[in-house]
Design an enzyme around this catalytic site. Sequence first.
Site, PDB file in Angstrom:
ATOM      1  N   THR A 168     -20.700  60.100  -3.016  1.00 36.32           N
ATOM      2  CA  THR A 168     -20.853  58.999  -2.052  1.00 36.32           C
ATOM      3  C   THR A 168     -21.884  57.951  -2.476  1.00 36.32           C
ATOM      4  O   THR A 168     -21.935  56.874  -1.889  1.00 36.32           O
ATOM      5  CB  THR A 168     -21.316  59.551  -0.688  1.00 36.32           C
ATOM      6  OG1 THR A 168     -22.625  60.116  -0.868  1.00 36.32           O
ATOM      7  CG2 THR A 168     -20.382  60.630  -0.171  1.00 36.32           C
ATOM      8  N   ASP A 198     -32.604  61.846 -16.174  1.00 39.72           N
ATOM      9  CA  ASP A 198     -32.101  62.723 -17.238  1.00 39.72           C
ATOM     10  C   ASP A 198     -32.737  62.382 -18.585  1.00 39.72           C
ATOM     11  O   ASP A 198     -33.015  63.279 -19.392  1.00 39.72           O
ATOM     12  CB  ASP A 198     -30.575  62.609 -17.340  1.00 39.72           C
ATOM     13  CG  ASP A 198     -29.883  63.327 -16.188  1.00 39.72           C
ATOM     14  OD1 ASP A 198     -30.507  64.216 -15.580  1.00 39.72           O
ATOM     15  OD2 ASP A 198     -28.718  62.996 -15.903  1.00 39.72           O
ATOM     16  N   ARG A 246     -29.245  61.167  -5.512  1.00 40.96           N
ATOM     17  CA  ARG A 246     -28.091  60.399  -5.072  1.00 40.96           C
ATOM     18  C   ARG A 246     -26.852  61.283  -5.147  1.00 40.96           C
ATOM     19  O   ARG A 246     -26.563  61.832  -6.207  1.00 40.96           O
ATOM     20  CB  ARG A 246     -27.946  59.180  -5.994  1.00 40.96           C
ATOM     21  CG  ARG A 246     -27.263  58.027  -5.366  1.00 40.96           C
ATOM     22  CD  ARG A 246     -27.374  56.822  -6.249  1.00 40.96           C
ATOM     23  NE  ARG A 246     -26.561  56.943  -7.449  1.00 40.96           N
ATOM     24  CZ  ARG A 246     -26.086  55.899  -8.119  1.00 40.96           C
ATOM     25  NH1 ARG A 246     -26.362  54.674  -7.718  1.00 40.96           N
ATOM     26  NH2 ARG A 246     -25.367  56.071  -9.189  1.00 40.96           N
ATOM     27  N   ASP A 285     -29.027  57.272 -17.064  1.00 39.42           N
ATOM     28  CA  ASP A 285     -29.736  57.953 -15.973  1.00 39.42           C
ATOM     29  C   ASP A 285     -31.191  58.176 -16.382  1.00 39.42           C
ATOM     30  O   ASP A 285     -31.477  58.972 -17.280  1.00 39.42           O
ATOM     31  CB  ASP A 285     -29.039  59.290 -15.678  1.00 39.42           C
ATOM     32  CG  ASP A 285     -29.638  59.984 -14.455  1.00 39.42           C
ATOM     33  OD1 ASP A 285     -30.879  60.143 -14.419  1.00 39.42           O
ATOM     34  OD2 ASP A 285     -28.886  60.353 -13.554  1.00 39.42           O
TER      35      ASP A 285
END
Length: 207
Positions: free
Chosen positions: A105, A200, A101, A197
């Site tokens: 944006t 991660d 991603r 995340d």
Amino acid sequence: MTSPVQHPLIDHHLGILRDVSTPPALFRQQVHRLASLVAVSATADLPVEETEITTPLTKMSGRKLKPRIGIVPILRAGLGMVDPMQDLLPDAEVWHLGMYRDEETSQPVEYYCKLPEGRPCDVVFILDPMLATGGSVLSAIDALKRWGCQDIRILSLIASRPGTERLEREHADVKLFVAAVDPELNENDFIVPGLGDAGDRIFNTPQ
Ligand code: PRP
């Protein structure tokens, strides 16, 4: 409206998954456990066919899975859900989609897609622990529909309500199986309360 899969074990293991103090090794185990629990619902109506089984004592009629099944993890975080799915569906094909991603944006950027020509799987399971804006999963669905897949199911762990609503609007035929639906996205399009995340935390790559 999408409802999460309900089970006390899901509630228990989700709490540990979300906890900021959960280290990567335990986080990966929680992803495995939750993927297996959600997979039970996601596979509940798979077609089966009769098969003859010979036990040490006699012959009997049993059942085996009928469809050709595809498992499609979205890299990277979806990789964390592949092992438990392959354990449950050992004959499934695994096709990878690479997507990240864009931080500015929030749009998905595809960097790997090598689906075969023709002969689509009968049932495909997209694996991604997080469905935030829904952009990554929608892009994966587009790729699978171009391949010709008709029965597309998403296995996820935490989705946002705006993401599930977008999925329902744009692909009402695609079923989402998820452990939790959180109410909102923050200004960076992260799921709140969420878990941070997933990629991660699985791969121990703190930003
Ligand atoms: C995360 C997550 C999903 C996507 C969700 O991946 O694993 O793929 O973002 O966001 P969306 O619904 O708004 O598209 P990320 O881009 O962090 O890549 P990674 O798995 O390699 O960490």
